[in-house]
Design an enzyme around this catalytic site. Structure first.
Site, PDB file in Angstrom:
ATOM      1  CE  LYS A  83      10.358   7.092   5.303  1.00 16.64           C
ATOM      2  NZ  LYS A  83       9.825   7.786   6.802  1.00 16.64           N
ATOM      3  CG  ASP A 104       4.561  12.449   5.531  1.00 15.19           C
ATOM      4  OD1 ASP A 104       4.114  11.851   6.558  1.00 15.19           O
ATOM      5  OD2 ASP A 104       5.322  13.064   5.423  1.00 15.19           O
ATOM      6  CB  CYS A 149       4.012  48.136  -5.617  1.00 14.16           C
ATOM      7  SG  CYS A 149       5.230  47.370  -5.822  1.00 14.16           S
ATOM      8  CB  CYS A 200       4.959  47.293  -0.989  1.00 13.29           C
ATOM      9  SG  CYS A 200       4.641  48.863  -1.682  1.00 13.29           S
ATOM     10  CD  GLU A 247      -2.184  -1.433   2.659  1.00  9.01           C
ATOM     11  OE1 GLU A 247      -2.024  -0.646   3.287  1.00  9.01           O
ATOM     12  OE2 GLU A 247      -2.887  -2.102   3.595  1.00  9.01           O
ATOM     13  CB  CYS A 292       7.964  48.341  -0.985  1.00  8.17           C
ATOM     14  SG  CYS A 292       8.192  47.133  -2.626  1.00  8.17           S
ATOM     15  CB  CYS A 333       7.315  50.839  -6.015  1.00 10.93           C
ATOM     16  SG  CYS A 333       6.643  50.750  -4.112  1.00 10.93           S
ATOM     17  CE  LYS A 380       5.866   4.927   6.580  1.00  5.09           C
ATOM     18  NZ  LYS A 380       5.499   6.409   7.537  1.00  5.09           N
ATOM     19  CE1 TYR A 394      -2.772   2.009   8.472  1.00  6.29           C
ATOM     20  CE2 TYR A 394      -2.520   4.079   7.055  1.00  6.29           C
ATOM     21  CZ  TYR A 394      -2.496   3.715   8.633  1.00  6.29           C
ATOM     22  OH  TYR A 394      -2.185   4.195   9.259  1.00  6.29           O
TER      23      TYR A 394
HETATM   24  S1  IVH Z   1       0.867  -0.010   8.640  1.00  4.74           S
HETATM   25  C1  IVH Z   1       1.730  -1.980  12.552  1.00  4.74           C
HETATM   26  N1  IVH Z   1       0.097   1.074   6.869  1.00  4.74           N
HETATM   27  O1  IVH Z   1       3.202   5.230   8.935  1.00  4.74           O
HETATM   28  C2  IVH Z   1       1.770  -1.321  11.534  1.00  4.74           C
HETATM   29  N2  IVH Z   1       0.874   2.763   8.021  1.00  4.74           N
HETATM   30  O2  IVH Z   1       6.064   5.019  10.465  1.00  4.74           O
HETATM   31  C3  IVH Z   1       0.519  -0.196  11.499  1.00  4.74           C
HETATM   32  N3  IVH Z   1       1.471   4.915   7.717  1.00  4.74           N
HETATM   33  O3  IVH Z   1       1.693   5.432  12.535  1.00  4.74           O
HETATM   34  C4  IVH Z   1       0.701   0.640  10.005  1.00  4.74           C
HETATM   35  N4  IVH Z   1       0.841   4.361   5.927  1.00  4.74           N
HETATM   36  O4  IVH Z   1       0.855   5.734  10.545  1.00  4.74           O
HETATM   37  C5  IVH Z   1       0.403   1.060   7.572  1.00  4.74           C
HETATM   38  N5  IVH Z   1      -0.872   1.935   4.464  1.00  4.74           N
HETATM   39  C6  IVH Z   1      -0.020   1.819   5.357  1.00  4.74           C
HETATM   40  C7  IVH Z   1       0.521   3.111   6.115  1.00  4.74           C
HETATM   41  C8  IVH Z   1       0.880   3.465   7.287  1.00  4.74           C
HETATM   42  C9  IVH Z   1       1.640   5.472   6.503  1.00  4.74           C
HETATM   43  C10 IVH Z   1       1.790   5.910   8.836  1.00  4.74           C
HETATM   44  C11 IVH Z   1       0.992   4.559  10.472  1.00  4.74           C
HETATM   45  C12 IVH Z   1       2.476   4.361  10.693  1.00  4.74           C
HETATM   46  C13 IVH Z   1       4.038   5.521  10.454  1.00  4.74           C
HETATM   47  C14 IVH Z   1       5.062   4.266  10.310  1.00  4.74           C
END
Ligand code: IVH
Length: 677
Positions: free
Chosen positions: A319, A120, A436, A431, A116, A413, A416, A118, A231
């Site tokens: 990452k 942010d 301007c 300004c 999936e 400024c 101007c 990740k 998730y």
């Molecule tokens: S699973 C025990 N799935 O990443 C595993 N986490 O760096 C629980 N996060 O605390 C997390 N997307 O807040 C999982 N598809 C995803 C995620 C995800 C983002 C975040 C989550 C976690 C953090 C860890």
């Protein structure tokens, strides 16, 4: 049917319709109804619930924005919310896979991974009891989090009540885990508004989301559209799933929003290919992601693998390379925005950040520079997050060359030469000169843009020339330009000059909402501009509106009202509008049919009571309004006509006492026919 049971049935129908529309819009990304239809349903529901407060339930869509809370309560959970182990390159991902296979021995043969994005954002746990959302909490330290139920209810697309799949009941208890996010686009827009208003911007969408979730007043959260992707699971009672894939499928059945990009793989090579592919797409996605999460798909194998103290052995966060880099500051420049705000910008030695060459970074304002103590010649750490333009995160002080000086905002400024001003409660320096050239330049750029008057052929280069040559000193000047004026410009032949002037001519009539947006009033983005246009319908009405008039409108808050009222009160702005008008500029609103002056409803006041069978009350009211009538909400001697549906109550009695004309639904339909005949 009594009036009450009629109302209850209608309420149930409306809630279903609104919930469905939300689900289709936010979860399935397949909208099926217009915003206007949604608004109509919502208003009718609000009215019915106001008339029948005993029928209000916690899962009603009207309950998404509740009362402010006094403080955030602690929530202690049984199943801790864990973190993830990180891998930073493909070798580390492979090494993790091998370790896992070794650990599992024979059991590794049928190993399936799911992947999936990740996200942010900020992780959240949402508790459903017998299908109802009862609590939401942040992760905190994993065990103890904070109760943010009031804000979580405003998350778009997150159901207050789970959908009920065929033949199955809701899980008795379900703790859903996922990530809460605000889209990059909304983040940029909000930050721009904060900067325009002279406030501190947020560093990235994650900080914005986190700050939003922790607000005490859910009205704030409502304004900053949060989304969630589910998730994972905490505790669950009555949910039989054995794999991640099944879990997400069950979430979908229950109406929960899940990650779109979930895939499963049998081997690491395919997984790595997916990782590269997702990385390549990163910048094009609406939400910030910082990697891909690989999970062992089968829960039984997860059990075997177990967890370490803070993270499970069965998952890995792969990452993406950081969107960060170090480089040197070659200069600190000042940009003047359309509202006059002076923004310091670092001119950088070009550097690659997350696949893009970067040579500028914003420093936001004087406070920010002072906090970081960025100086010309410094080596700085920069980051791209949510924004197209990166920002300076920190200074590498050890690398500072000798003889540098702290940066000071200019007192005049740079464009101007006007002395700058600083409002007491703001960090921004402005300004104040509306003439301007830089301000005019940005202002014109916005006004002619697609969201504004949308004038064909008006690119940034052209705007620059027009302003530099003094041909355009304000927005009204655009409409004074002649073919002769513009043929003198670089790279402008007779034909393109004529085309440009024709484009300007065509843009003398502008929809009010776009005109308002183009004026660049602080806090008036496209949405606010549309709301203003819809409510006030003409520029004249807006010019006459006071701050209180503005605030009386739904969806227009105090800050916006103040900003709009003070813009229209400013003599220079009024004079600008007058000149634009003198050059033939007109604003339009979506044509409403003129009110009818003949027929049975013309100039009549009408009230509906009881339950209509052939149409909703809202629809019936619309029909009356279209035919020149007005709708009243209560029986009084000013009422001309009472239309009674089934099971009418006290209103009928009162109307009869007052001798008001009463008709039933059939007769009402006859009148409609007559009015159209
Ligand atoms: S699973 C025990 N799935 O990443 C595993 N986490 O760096 C629980 N996060 O605390 C997390 N997307 O807040 C999982 N598809 C995803 C995620 C995800 C983002 C975040 C989550 C976690 C953090 C860890």
């Amino acid at each position: 049917m009594s009036e009450k049971s009629g109302a209850a049935a209608r309420i149930a129908k409306l809630r279903q319709a609104i919930d469905d529309a939300n689900h289709r819009y936010y979860v399935l990304s397949r909208p099926t109804v217009s915003d206007a239809q949604w608004d109509t349903w919502m208003r009718e529901l609000q009215q019915l619930e106001a008339d029948h407060p005993e029928l209000v339930t916690p899962e009603s869509p009207t309950q998404r924005v509740g009362a402010p809370v006094v403080g955030l309560k602690k929530v202690v959970r049984d199943v801790p919310m864990l973190s993830l182990e990180n891998a930073f390159d493909e070798d580390e991902i492979r090494a993790w896979g091998e370790q896992l296979t070794n650990f599992l021995g024979d059991a590794a043969s049928g190993l399936v991974f799911s992947a999936e994005p990740k996200f942010d954002g900020v992780s959240l746990e949402v508790t459903y009891e017998d299908g109802l959302l009862t609590r939401a909490s942040t992760r905190g330290d994993g065990i103890t989090g904070e109760d943010v139920t009031h804000n979580a209810k405003t998350i778009r697309g997150l159901p207050l009540k789970l959908a009920k799949p065929h033949g199955r009941s809701w899980p008795k208890l379900l703790e859903v885990r996922g990530e809460v996010l605000i889209a990059k686009q909304e983040f940029r827009q909000l930050n721009q508004e904060l900067l325009d208003a002279g406030d501190e911007p947020f560093a990235n969408p994650r900080n914005l989301t986190s700050g939003t979730l922790k607000q005490l007043d859910p009205k704030q959260a409502k304004r900053r559209p949060m989304r969630m992707f589910c998730y994972g699971l905490g505790r669950a009672d009555g949910l039989d799933v054995t794999t991640q894939r099944e879990l997400l499928d069950r979430f979908v059945e229950l109406g929960l929003p899940t990650p779109a990009g979930m895939t499963t793989f049998g081997d690491l090579d395919a997984m790595l290919a997916a990782y590269r592919e997702l990385h390549a797409k990163r910048d094009t996605l609406p939400f910030e992601i910082d990697g891909m999460v690989i999970k062992v798909d089968t829960f039984a194998l997860r059990e075997r693998l177990g967890t370490r103290s803070r993270s499970p052995r069965w998952a890995l966060a792969c990452k993406f390379p950081a969107q960060q880099a170090t480089t040197t500051v070659e200069d600190i420049l000042i940009q003047v925005g359309r509202t006059g705000t002076l923004t310091p910008v670092a001119a950088l030695a070009p550097v690659q950040v997350g696949g893009v060459t970067v040579s500028r970074a914003t420093l936001h304002n004087a406070d920010q520079i002072a906090k970081l103590d960025v100086r010309k010649g410094d080596t700085v750490f920069i980051e791209r997050a949510g924004d197209v333009i990166p920002r300076v995160v920190s200074v590498v002080k050890e690398k500072r060359p000798h003889g540098t000086h702290p940066f000071r905002m200019p007192e005049r400024c740079p464009t101007c030469g006007t002395a700058v001003v600083k409002a007491e409660d703001e960090v921004a320096v402005r300004c104040p000169n509306v003439g301007c050239p830089d301000r005019v330049l940005r202002q014109v750029e916005l006004f002619v843009s697609r969201g504004g008057a949308d004038i064909d052929g008006f690119g940034p280069k052209l705007v620059q020339q027009l302003v530099e040559r003094g041909l355009v000193k304000d927005l009204a000047d655009i409409y004074r330009l002649t073919v002769d004026d513009v043929t003198e410009l670089d790279r402008m032949g007779d034909k393109s000059a004529a085309k440009l002037i024709a484009g300007i001519d065509a843009a003398r009539t502008v929809p009010l909402s776009r005109f308002l947006f183009g004026l660049g009033i602080v806090h008036v983005g496209e949405t606010v501009a549309e709301a203003l246009a819809e409510r006030f319908e003409s520029l004249a009405a807006l010019r006459a509106a006071t701050q209180d008039d503005l605030m009386a409108e739904k969806g227009i808050g105090e800050e916006v009202a103040r900003s709009v009222a003070s813009w229209f009160a400013e003599p220079k702005n009024r004079e600008l509008l007058d000149r634009m008008e003198a050059h033939g500029v007109r604003t339009t609103t979506i044509a409403k049919k003129p009110a009818r002056t003949t027929g049975p409803f013309a100039n009549k006041t009408v009230l509906f009571t009881g339950t209509l069978t052939g149409q909703t009350r809202q629809e019936a009211e619309e029909k009356v309004k279209e035919r020149g009538g007005r709708i009243l909400k209560a029986v009084s001697k000013n009422l001309d006509l009472l239309v009674v549906g089934e099971d009418a109550g006290s209103k009928l009695k009162k109307a009869q006492e007052l001798g008001i004309r009463v008709v039933d639904e059939a007769e009402f339909l006859q009148m409609l026919k007559a009015s159209d005949g």
